[in-house]
Design a protein around this motif. Structure first.
Motif, PDB file in Angstrom:
ATOM      1  N   VAL C 108      35.136  11.998  -1.693  1.00 18.19           N
ATOM      2  CA  VAL C 108      36.313  12.222  -2.172  1.00 18.19           C
ATOM      3  C   VAL C 108      36.837  13.550  -1.831  1.00 18.19           C
ATOM      4  O   VAL C 108      36.025  14.648  -1.865  1.00 18.19           O
ATOM      5  CB  VAL C 108      36.305  12.409  -3.656  1.00 18.19           C
ATOM      6  CG1 VAL C 108      37.892  12.564  -4.097  1.00 18.19           C
ATOM      7  CG2 VAL C 108      36.148  10.878  -4.278  1.00 18.19           C
ATOM      8  N   GLU C 109      38.258  13.604  -0.944  1.00 19.96           N
ATOM      9  CA  GLU C 109      38.402  14.873  -0.537  1.00 19.96           C
ATOM     10  C   GLU C 109      38.748  15.788  -1.669  1.00 19.96           C
ATOM     11  O   GLU C 109      39.528  15.380  -2.330  1.00 19.96           O
ATOM     12  CB  GLU C 109      39.312  14.732   0.690  1.00 19.96           C
ATOM     13  CG  GLU C 109      39.896  15.991   1.463  1.00 19.96           C
ATOM     14  CD  GLU C 109      38.555  16.612   2.056  1.00 19.96           C
ATOM     15  OE1 GLU C 109      37.917  16.036   2.858  1.00 19.96           O
ATOM     16  OE2 GLU C 109      38.274  17.836   1.617  1.00 19.96           O
ATOM     17  N   THR C 110      38.511  17.286  -1.393  1.00 17.61           N
ATOM     18  CA  THR C 110      38.958  17.933  -2.442  1.00 17.61           C
ATOM     19  C   THR C 110      40.042  19.148  -1.726  1.00 17.61           C
ATOM     20  O   THR C 110      40.820  19.581  -2.575  1.00 17.61           O
ATOM     21  CB  THR C 110      37.897  18.922  -3.076  1.00 17.61           C
ATOM     22  OG1 THR C 110      36.871  19.297  -2.212  1.00 17.61           O
ATOM     23  CG2 THR C 110      36.991  18.124  -3.954  1.00 17.61           C
ATOM     24  N   ILE C 111      40.057  19.360  -0.710  1.00 17.30           N
ATOM     25  CA  ILE C 111      40.800  20.204   0.071  1.00 17.30           C
ATOM     26  C   ILE C 111      42.076  19.570   0.243  1.00 17.30           C
ATOM     27  O   ILE C 111      42.215  18.540   0.957  1.00 17.30           O
ATOM     28  CB  ILE C 111      40.300  21.044   1.177  1.00 17.30           C
ATOM     29  CG1 ILE C 111      39.058  21.754   1.033  1.00 17.30           C
ATOM     30  CG2 ILE C 111      41.456  21.868   1.619  1.00 17.30           C
ATOM     31  CD1 ILE C 111      38.533  22.406   2.030  1.00 17.30           C
ATOM     32  N   GLN C 114      43.059  17.934   3.818  1.00 12.59           N
ATOM     33  CA  GLN C 114      42.087  18.156   4.894  1.00 12.59           C
ATOM     34  C   GLN C 114      41.779  16.963   5.712  1.00 12.59           C
ATOM     35  O   GLN C 114      41.799  17.064   6.868  1.00 12.59           O
ATOM     36  CB  GLN C 114      40.959  18.604   4.334  1.00 12.59           C
ATOM     37  CG  GLN C 114      39.620  18.713   5.300  1.00 12.59           C
ATOM     38  CD  GLN C 114      39.645  20.118   5.859  1.00 12.59           C
ATOM     39  OE1 GLN C 114      40.467  20.975   5.762  1.00 12.59           O
ATOM     40  NE2 GLN C 114      38.722  20.265   6.808  1.00 12.59           N
ATOM     41  N   ARG C 115      41.501  15.861   5.148  1.00  8.77           N
ATOM     42  CA  ARG C 115      41.208  14.548   5.606  1.00  8.77           C
ATOM     43  C   ARG C 115      42.435  13.965   6.608  1.00  8.77           C
ATOM     44  O   ARG C 115      41.781  13.751   7.644  1.00  8.77           O
ATOM     45  CB  ARG C 115      40.914  13.397   4.572  1.00  8.77           C
ATOM     46  CG  ARG C 115      40.461  12.116   5.215  1.00  8.77           C
ATOM     47  CD  ARG C 115      39.607  11.433   4.337  1.00  8.77           C
ATOM     48  NE  ARG C 115      38.398  12.058   3.944  1.00  8.77           N
ATOM     49  CZ  ARG C 115      37.600  11.608   2.847  1.00  8.77           C
ATOM     50  NH1 ARG C 115      38.000  10.236   2.329  1.00  8.77           N
ATOM     51  NH2 ARG C 115      36.276  12.117   2.317  1.00  8.77           N
ATOM     52  N   LEU C 117      44.651  15.865   7.911  1.00 10.74           N
ATOM     53  CA  LEU C 117      44.887  16.705   9.322  1.00 10.74           C
ATOM     54  C   LEU C 117      43.421  16.557  10.051  1.00 10.74           C
ATOM     55  O   LEU C 117      43.614  16.624  11.426  1.00 10.74           O
ATOM     56  CB  LEU C 117      44.812  18.138   8.653  1.00 10.74           C
ATOM     57  CG  LEU C 117      46.321  18.301   8.159  1.00 10.74           C
ATOM     58  CD1 LEU C 117      46.284  19.801   7.607  1.00 10.74           C
ATOM     59  CD2 LEU C 117      47.284  18.283   9.540  1.00 10.74           C
ATOM     60  N   ALA C 118      42.218  16.447   9.558  1.00  9.49           N
ATOM     61  CA  ALA C 118      41.125  16.184  10.379  1.00  9.49           C
ATOM     62  C   ALA C 118      41.376  14.923  11.042  1.00  9.49           C
ATOM     63  O   ALA C 118      40.891  14.718  12.460  1.00  9.49           O
ATOM     64  CB  ALA C 118      39.763  16.112   9.376  1.00  9.49           C
TER      65      ALA C 118
END
Lengths: 638, 99, 290
Positions: C108-111, C114-115, C117-118
């Motif tokens: 699970v992404e926290t920032i 982020q995902r 954009l990644a």
């Protein structure tokens, strides 16, 4: 004896230093030390005077070089050289004797006058400081040292006007005197700078010796700047406004500084710089105009004042106007300017001391409408005051007659229309002088009592002043009676000054006038003034509250709107200008700077958030950057 | 087959490695992703070496391996010591150095 | 594998034949192993457990080693397997053992963002760099034959390393030593107090009076005889400290709290026949836990 010139200003300076640095420890004997240094200075001056008398005319000028103050050796074409060295010539001698003589008398007078004041020691230290500065002013052999003395007397004047600084009016008057004087001082400093640029030196000898080589424009500029300085210090139009308020100071101060000595420094400056004025007719014409305007201005103001000291202040302004007028007339007037200065020093100081004595006896009441009938209660004061009165209105054979008559004659002999105008003004001035002085004497010493209780409910009990106060008044009265006659005997005064100011040019009176007829006309004018005043004040009851009076009276009471003019023409626009500048600075300049700073700060505050501490975010930026870089390369190559 | 395909494969692996660096939080896995990226570059170096018939590419790949080894040693040591003090191997937890 | 199966000389001949093309065998190998490598890479990135990631990476690296061999870089191929897949990956696994207790990593992404954009940056990067490769002029295809001629790949490589790149080689050795020393410094823990003897430990245990006996062993009286199942105390409640703390920390295995509930339920109906399935309860517990 010549080696002791430095002691003349040195003694009072030492006295001032001891009294100021010694503080309260010197309270008990401070006033005595003050008198002692003044008297010592006077004794030295007298000794130097007799030394000088023993020499021939050419050798009378004495020099004493003390030390090099600011030596800047030979750089460029004008090596800067400022010396502390004194020059005692005939002109300086006159001033030294007047300053130390009148100064000593007023010191003695102050012992009695200030006996109830807790700060008497401080008062004497300031008086000593004033004497020292004034003596430096008249003894300096260069303009820079003269400037030191010039500023020194300004400081002493400021301190003494505001001596009772617990009174807001006194504090304000001191500030006003200081600020107005500053305008004049700027003139003097500019004049000194111009001299250095033009002549490469400050010393009187060099400046006067090479003055002929300078251009007319420069000389006129220097002359006008010197006149501005004189206007400030001597309360001449248009810088006259401070003198009336300066009367807030203790009466001996008014007598010494604002009547006899300091205010005449302007006359000294102009006469001392005669070599420059002789070469610049424009500057000299301006001097005479300023003198003529002021002599009428002061006289008119003097007519309307009910405050005895302010009346005398107007009179002082007017009399100095005479001197300035005489100085502006050139070689025919220099000697008489100085002569009137000396006689005025005697009688005006005497009048002021008399006024102080009256106030002393009347619970410090200054309003002449609350005097009346004091003749019987204060015989010595009345006697000396009356002698001074006779001297100032120019009644022969009192001293004022000789000096003022000569000035009126000199003004007429200038020739041409300007001669008629200046002479007429001087004559009219004499008439008005007679009027307001008569008014003053009648209101104070004659008529019925109009005394009122003071603020604390004390009935005034007029009494003769103590001997320390009476003695100086008597001595000054002697001076006002005899000085003029003495000076005029064989033209001794003119001849005495001749080596300094040059031989007196003989003027030619216009329109069939001669010396005698002019004297008679002048006396007639004086008689008219006296008679008019007697009719107005001697035969009628003087109202205790001033009537409204004509518009001239109203204007004169307000110093002919001098303050109003300054406020409207200088203060208001100045305030407006500074406010606008402050506003521009705060909002415009600071606003732009602060706005830029806020913009940068705000932007960086937001950009700062990018620095979130997560390595992966930074890595993303790098990766995105790499992608962008490749995109750029691809774009460029495709 | 065109040998350039090796290069495409290399690019693909590199991108996957970089993507892994961006989305994984476990420091060790992130490290592995970095290793993958290095390996992807090595592959392209070897391919270039073959294309040009020049061993220099292999030499550089060799050095890359050595440096990667050194990097792994130090990096893992850092992870261990960070873990010891912070009880965490997450790269997101070490975020004190910020605004 | 075809390239590696042949001798170095032969391989060079085979590859040189194509002049711009590779052999069909190599092509087949590329497509098969390339797919494996990509899958390994994706597996590394996407698997939840770090161990799985490590194993996926090892697979990818082996594939790459084969590619090296296929392209005539025999030395590098061997080094890749020995050093990378062998040593470095083992080091990774070793550190995972040290650290990995809490290393279970949710994806699970926290920032914020982020995902997304990644993914965007990754796709953009891949597309761009591949486009660039497609447009690149790579010149003529020389093949590795010339490079490996003479003494063969290893000898030629050694010649280069020990002559032209000698300086770099020496510097690299210094780097390695530094790295080794650095790792020691970083992981070294200074012992500040003397190690306690058994006697002292016993005395301390008595003094604190918390627990005199050793901890209970797991699995005693338990339903399953396993190290991750807590022992049951005589009153039927699980002894939570019987399971190793490290195992407890690995949450997905068994939860003492969840287990307590299950056990209570079981104890309440002792002669009900079949005991409840541990697998299902464990699954439920895991679900609760996440």
């Amino acid at each position: 004896m010549e080696k002791l010139i430095w002691l003349v200003p040195g003694l009072p300076l030492l006295g001032a230093a001891v009294l100021l640095l010694g503080g309260r420890r010197t309270n008990a004997w401070g006033h005595l030390l003050g008198c002692l240094t003044a008297l010592g200075s006077f004794a030295l001056g007298a000794g130097l005077f007799f030394t000088m008398l023993g020499k021939s005319d050419a050798e009378r000028s004495m020099h004493q070089h003390l030390y090099s103050w600011v030596p800047v050796p030979g750089t460029g074409q004008n090596p800067f050289q400022a010396d502390v060295s004194f020059q005692l010539d005939q002109l300086s001698m006159v001033f030294v004797l007047l300053i130390t003589g009148v100064g000593s008398l007023i010191h003695i007078y102050s012992i009695g006058y200030m006996s109830h004041d807790r700060e008497r020691r401080k008062f004497f230290s300031y008086l000593n400081l004033f004497l020292a500065a004034m003596l430096i002013l008249v003894l300096a052999d260069n303009y820079l040292l003269l400037y030191v003395g010039w500023e020194g007397v300004g400081l002493a004047s400021y301190l003494l006007i505001g001596f009772w600084q617990h009174k807001p009016s006194a504090a304000a008057a001191a500030k006003k005197a200081f600020v107005v004087n500053r305008v004049g001082d700027v003139g003097l400093s500019i004049a000194v700078m111009l001299m250095f640029v033009t002549f490469g030196s400050f010393s009187f000898d060099t400046v006067f010796g090479t003055a002929k080589g300078a251009s007319d424009g420069t000389l006129t500029a220097i002359g006008i700047m010197l006149l501005l300085a004189a206007c400030g210090k001597s309360a001449q139009f248009p810088l006259q406004t401070w003198l009336g308020d300066a009367m807030e100071g203790p009466t001996p101060v008014s007598a010494l500084i604002h009547a006899a000595t300091m205010v005449t420094a302007g006359v000294y400056l102009i006469v001392r710089s005669h070599a420059i004025f002789d070469l610049s007719p424009t500057a000299r014409l301006l001097v005479t105009i300023v003198g003529a305007i002021t002599l009428l201005f002061g006289a008119i103001v003097g007519c309307a004042k009910d405050d005895i000291k302010k009346g005398l202040a107007g009179s002082t302004m007017s009399q100095i106007g005479y001197m300035i007028l005489a100085a502006g007339l050139g070689p025919i007037g220099y000697a008489f300017a100085i002569m009137h200065l000396v006689t005025h020093g005697f009688f005006k100081a005497g009048l002021f001391l008399g006024a102080g004595s009256v106030m002393h006896g009347m619970n410090d009441e200054v309003n002449m409408r609350h005097y009346g009938g004091l003749r019987k209660y204060m015989p010595i004061t009345f006697g000396t005051f009356f002698l001074g009165y006779l001297a100032i209105i120019g009644c022969p054979p009192f001293s004022g007659f000789y000096s003022k008559d000569k000035i009126i004659e000199a003004a007429f002999s200038k020739g041409g229309t300007s001669g008629w105008i200046l002479g007429g003004a001087a004559l009219l001035g004499a008439l008005i002088t007679a009027f307001y002085m008569t008014r003053m004497v009648i209101m104070t010493f004659f008529g019925e009592k109009r005394w009122v209780e003071d603020a604390d409910g004390h009935e005034p009990h007029p009494h003769e002043s103590p001997s320390t106060m009476a003695l100086p008044m008597l001595l000054l009265a002697v001076g006002s009676v005899g000085a003029g006659f003495l000076f005029n005997m064989n033209e001794s005064f003119v001849k005495w000054l001749e080596p300094v100011v040059g031989p007196r040019a003989e003027g030619k009176l216009p329109g069939g006038l001669n010396s005698t007829t002019l004297s008679i006309i002048t006396l007639a004018a004086v008689a008219v003034g006296v008679g008019f005043a007697y009719l107005k004040y001697g035969t009628r009851k003087v109202p205790a509250v001033a009537p409204r009076g004509s518009f001239i009276t109203v204007a004169a009471r307000k110093d002919l709107y001098g303050d109003a003019f300054n406020e409207a023409a200088l203060m208001r626009p100045g305030q407006y200008l500074t406010r606008t500048l402050v506003y521009t600075d705060n909002r415009g300049v600071d606003g732009a700077i602060n706005g830029l700073a806020a913009l940068v700060g705000g932007t960086s505050g937001r950009l700062r958030r990018l620095q979130n501490g997560f390595v992966r975010s930074y890595a993303l930026s790098m990766f995105g950057g790499a992608a962008a870089l490749i995109a750029a390369i691809l774009f460029a190559k495709l | 087959m065109n040998p350039e395909n090796y290069l495409f494969l290399s690019a693909l692996l590199f991108t996957i490695g970089a993507f892994g660096v961006l989305i994984r939080r476990n420091a060790i896995v992130v490290f592995m992703c970095v290793e993958l990226m290095l390996n992807a570059v090595n592959l392209s170096l070897v391919t270039f070496s073959r294309m040009h018939g020049d061993l220099t590419g292999q030499v550089i790949a060799f050095f890359t391996m050595v440096v990667a080894a050194a990097e792994v040693v130090v990096g893992l040591a850092i992870i261990v010591s960070v873990f010891r003090t912070r009880r965490s191997a997450s790269v997101d937890d070490a975020n004190l150095l910020k605004y | 594998m075809a390239g590696s199966a042949l001798g170095p000389h032969q391989a060079a001949v085979v590859l040189a034949d194509g002049m711009g093309k590779t052999s069909t065998g190599e092509a087949v190998q590329f497509w098969v192993l390339g797919a494996v490598a990509v899958l390994g890479a994706l597996g590394m990135v996407l698997s939840k457990k770090a161990v799985h990631s490590a194993l996926s990476l090892a697979a990818t690296m082996v594939c790459l080693a084969v590619f090296y061999l296929a392209q005539g870089a025999y030395f590098l191929g061997v080094v890749q397997i020995v050093v990378y897949t062998g040593a470095i990956m083992m080091l990774f696994l070793f550190v995972l053992m040290l650290v990995g207790v809490s290393s279970a990593d949710s994806l699970v992404e926290t920032i914020k963002g982020q995902r997304k954009l990644a993914v965007l940056a990754g796709v953009a990067f891949a597309v761009l760099i591949m486009t660039t490769l497609g447009h690149a002029r790579l010149g003529s295809f020389a093949g590795s034959g010339a490079a490996n001629a003479g003494g063969g790949n290893v000898k030629n490589l050694a010649d280069l390393i020990f002559s032209k790149y000698f300086w770099a080689f020496e510097v690299t050795s210094a780097l390695l030593i530094t790295a080794a020393v650095g790792a020691m410094v970083l992981t070294h823990r200074e012992r500040l107090v003397a190690r306690k003897s058994q006697k002292e430990l016993v005395e301390e245990r008595v003094r604190t009076g918390k627990r005199m006996t050793p901890l209970p062993t797991p699995g005693v009286y338990a339903r399953h005889n396993a190290v991750d199942i807590p022992a049951l105390l005589p009153d039927g409640s699980p002894a939570e400290d019987s399971v190793n703390a490290t195992l407890v920390a690995r949450t997905p295995v068994r939860d003492a709290v969840g287990l307590t509930a299950v056990t209570r339920q079981a104890m309440a109906v002792p002669r009900q026949g079949e005991a409840p399935l541990v697998e299902s309860t464990a699954g439920a517990a895991n679900g609760d836990n996440e």
